[in-house]
Design a protein around this motif. Sequence first.
Motif, PDB file in Angstrom:
ATOM      1  N   GLY A 101       0.829  -1.198   0.000  1.00 14.37           N
ATOM      2  CA  GLY A 101       0.000   0.000   0.000  1.00 14.37           C
ATOM      3  C   GLY A 101       0.862   1.245   0.000  1.00 14.37           C
ATOM      4  N   SER A 102       0.571   2.161   0.899  1.00 12.90           N
ATOM      5  CA  SER A 102       1.288   3.444   0.930  1.00 12.90           C
ATOM      6  C   SER A 102       2.426   3.467   1.941  1.00 12.90           C
ATOM      7  CB  SER A 102       0.304   4.571   1.278  1.00 12.90           C
ATOM      8  OG  SER A 102      -0.253   4.365   2.566  1.00 12.90           O
ATOM      9  N   LYS A 103       2.735   2.313   2.571  1.00 20.19           N
ATOM     10  CA  LYS A 103       3.728   2.324   3.640  1.00 20.19           C
ATOM     11  C   LYS A 103       4.759   1.209   3.474  1.00 20.19           C
ATOM     12  CE  LYS A 103       0.674   4.528   6.992  1.00 20.19           C
ATOM     13  NZ  LYS A 103       0.037   4.452   8.326  1.00 20.19           N
ATOM     14  N   ASP A 129       5.835   5.951   6.977  1.00 19.34           N
ATOM     15  CA  ASP A 129       5.087   6.807   6.059  1.00 19.34           C
ATOM     16  C   ASP A 129       6.080   7.765   5.407  1.00 19.34           C
ATOM     17  OD1 ASP A 129       3.574   8.853   4.862  1.00 19.34           O
ATOM     18  OD2 ASP A 129       1.920   8.569   6.272  1.00 19.34           O
ATOM     19  N   SER A 130       6.325   7.578   4.127  1.00 22.00           N
ATOM     20  CA  SER A 130       7.332   8.405   3.461  1.00 22.00           C
ATOM     21  C   SER A 130       6.886   9.859   3.338  1.00 22.00           C
ATOM     22  CB  SER A 130       7.648   7.828   2.072  1.00 22.00           C
ATOM     23  OG  SER A 130       6.476   7.772   1.275  1.00 22.00           O
ATOM     24  N   ALA A 131       5.578  10.107   3.307  1.00 26.49           N
ATOM     25  CA  ALA A 131       5.088  11.484   3.192  1.00 26.49           C
ATOM     26  C   ALA A 131       5.396  12.296   4.441  1.00 26.49           C
ATOM     27  CB  ALA A 131       3.582  11.488   2.922  1.00 26.49           C
ATOM     28  N   SER A 132       5.243  11.671   5.612  1.00 22.00           N
ATOM     29  CA  SER A 132       5.500  12.377   6.873  1.00 22.00           C
ATOM     30  C   SER A 132       6.879  12.070   7.439  1.00 22.00           C
ATOM     31  CB  SER A 132       4.443  11.997   7.907  1.00 22.00           C
ATOM     32  OG  SER A 132       4.512  10.611   8.209  1.00 22.00           O
ATOM     33  N   ASP A 133       7.596  11.110   6.824  1.00 20.35           N
ATOM     34  CA  ASP A 133       8.909  10.667   7.306  1.00 20.35           C
ATOM     35  C   ASP A 133       8.826  10.262   8.778  1.00 20.35           C
ATOM     36  OD1 ASP A 133      11.673  10.110   7.214  1.00 20.35           O
ATOM     37  OD2 ASP A 133      12.182  12.120   7.913  1.00 20.35           O
ATOM     38  N   ASN A 185      -0.984  -8.888  -3.322  1.00 23.65           N
ATOM     39  CA  ASN A 185      -2.186  -8.063  -3.161  1.00 23.65           C
ATOM     40  C   ASN A 185      -2.126  -7.212  -1.888  1.00 23.65           C
ATOM     41  OD1 ASN A 185      -3.252  -9.129  -5.518  1.00 23.65           O
ATOM     42  ND2 ASN A 185      -4.335 -10.767  -4.454  1.00 23.65           N
ATOM     43  N   ASP A 186      -0.962  -6.628  -1.627  1.00 19.88           N
ATOM     44  CA  ASP A 186      -0.725  -5.760  -0.469  1.00 19.88           C
ATOM     45  C   ASP A 186      -0.870  -6.478   0.866  1.00 19.88           C
ATOM     46  OD1 ASP A 186       0.051  -3.495  -1.829  1.00 19.88           O
ATOM     47  OD2 ASP A 186      -1.969  -2.659  -1.946  1.00 19.88           O
ATOM     48  N   HIS A 187      -0.807  -7.797   0.870  1.00 16.09           N
ATOM     49  CA  HIS A 187      -0.712  -8.591   2.094  1.00 16.09           C
ATOM     50  C   HIS A 187       0.727  -9.081   2.216  1.00 16.09           C
ATOM     51  CE1 HIS A 187      -5.303  -9.673   1.900  1.00 16.09           C
ATOM     52  NE2 HIS A 187      -5.081  -8.397   2.188  1.00 16.09           N
ATOM     53  N   ILE A 188       1.312  -8.983   3.405  1.00 13.18           N
ATOM     54  CA  ILE A 188       2.716  -9.332   3.613  1.00 13.18           C
ATOM     55  C   ILE A 188       2.814 -10.708   4.271  1.00 13.18           C
ATOM     56  CG2 ILE A 188       4.893  -8.645   4.677  1.00 13.18           C
ATOM     57  CD1 ILE A 188       3.755  -5.768   4.795  1.00 13.18           C
ATOM     58  N   TYR A 235       0.284 -10.643   7.134  1.00  9.91           N
ATOM     59  CA  TYR A 235      -0.148  -9.370   7.731  1.00  9.91           C
ATOM     60  C   TYR A 235      -1.099  -8.645   6.790  1.00  9.91           C
ATOM     61  CZ  TYR A 235       0.055  -4.702   9.782  1.00  9.91           C
ATOM     62  OH  TYR A 235      -0.272  -3.486  10.345  1.00  9.91           O
ATOM     63  N   LEU A 236      -2.208  -8.169   7.347  1.00  7.28           N
ATOM     64  CA  LEU A 236      -3.198  -7.404   6.606  1.00  7.28           C
ATOM     65  C   LEU A 236      -3.077  -5.934   7.027  1.00  7.28           C
ATOM     66  CD1 LEU A 236      -6.266  -9.771   7.209  1.00  7.28           C
ATOM     67  CD2 LEU A 236      -4.491  -9.952   5.453  1.00  7.28           C
ATOM     68  N   PRO A 237      -2.391  -5.101   6.249  1.00  5.82           N
ATOM     69  CA  PRO A 237      -2.157  -3.715   6.661  1.00  5.82           C
ATOM     70  C   PRO A 237      -3.430  -2.919   6.907  1.00  5.82           C
ATOM     71  CG  PRO A 237      -0.683  -4.306   4.872  1.00  5.82           C
ATOM     72  CD  PRO A 237      -1.664  -5.425   5.003  1.00  5.82           C
ATOM     73  N   ASP A 238      -4.452  -3.135   6.116  1.00  4.56           N
ATOM     74  CA  ASP A 238      -5.677  -2.355   6.271  1.00  4.56           C
ATOM     75  C   ASP A 238      -6.364  -2.616   7.608  1.00  4.56           C
ATOM     76  OD1 ASP A 238      -5.285  -1.214   3.816  1.00  4.56           O
ATOM     77  OD2 ASP A 238      -6.732  -2.467   2.750  1.00  4.56           O
ATOM     78  N   ASN A 239      -6.149  -3.814   8.158  1.00  4.51           N
ATOM     79  CA  ASN A 239      -6.780  -4.192   9.421  1.00  4.51           C
ATOM     80  C   ASN A 239      -5.799  -4.242  10.582  1.00  4.51           C
ATOM     81  OD1 ASN A 239      -8.183  -6.223   7.107  1.00  4.51           O
ATOM     82  ND2 ASN A 239      -9.574  -4.950   8.301  1.00  4.51           N
ATOM     83  N   ASP A 240      -4.502  -4.024  10.285  1.00  9.67           N
ATOM     84  CA  ASP A 240      -3.460  -4.167  11.304  1.00  9.67           C
ATOM     85  C   ASP A 240      -3.638  -5.503  12.045  1.00  9.67           C
ATOM     86  OD1 ASP A 240      -1.206  -3.512  12.797  1.00  9.67           O
ATOM     87  OD2 ASP A 240      -2.363  -2.440  14.312  1.00  9.67           O
TER      88      ASP A 240
END
Length: 332
Positions: free
Chosen positions: A205-207, A230-234, A255-258, A276-281
């Motif tokens: 995803g984004s992280k 988070d690369s946007a906020s470093d 599919n963005d699952h690690i 790991y499911l990032p959307d659900n932590d």
Amino acid sequence: MLQRQLVMSALILSLSHGHAPLIHAESGLGIWSQGAPAPSKRTEIAATTLGSKIYAVGGFNRPSISNILDFAVSRDVEIYNPATDSWTVSTPLPEGRHHAGIAAHGGFLYVIGGFTKSGLTVWHPVNTVYEYDPVTQTWRERAPMPTARGALGVTVHQGRIYAIGGYDGKQNTGATEIYDPATDSWTTGAPLSAPRDHLAVAAAGSKIYAIGGRSNLKYQQNTSVVEAYDSASDQWEYKANLPTARSGIGAGVINDHIYILGGESDEGTFDSNEKYLPDNDRWVIMPPMPTARHGLGVAVVDGRLYAIGGGTSPGASFSQITEIFDQAPALQ
């Protein structure tokens, strides 16, 4: 209804800690199969997908008379073709590396950092970056990483290569250093909150996620810590712990699952496969690898996980195993 029950069972198991319960293929979560063995027996390799093939690079070879002068530190580059279930050998690394980071970007392969032989030690950290061109099958050296280190994690995110954590020869480093292949230059991001080595790093995803690992090269000091960048906020933030504290692990993203595979501790090696499911932590316990290993290479091609090589017992052990995981389509 049955598929829904299976998913709910997996999510309940994901809340457990310690060694994962064994969920076999008949549970419907997925199935493991065997692929062709790699040409050489190795451990502590680096592996990734470039195009439709998997590159397994460096590590330690099984000791022999032919490699004793190099302390078995490997230069080997072996390429697996999933379409034909076959291996080929390519141009060796310019210099042997183990516990290096690896990434593919823009049609090239990058091998970053790691340890090499220096004098009577095989634990000399380096900052070299080697770029491999699959068309010419040649290597060239690129701008060095700011911090020499091995047992780091490397991933690609938004067109740049992130080198995170590791061991610098004296202590753990939380360094987050970012390579831009377009300009052949490095910048620095915020360091890990929990510096460690032998961790897994993956982008989803984004992280970017830094998962598990150990302190000061000691597998008696494994951790289950997970941090997201988070690369946007470093900034880094803590996420749900890995269910099984382990190090010497491999990671693959579908599919963005690690997926986190294998590992070692002073009690033995792990066959663990935890998703790991990032959307659900949240973590889900998946069917274990047929062969417990650490220092393995993990890569993904066409939605399948490939677990290559690695040691079957803690420390200096070697294999040429290729095992392939297909997750049930309804759960991907």
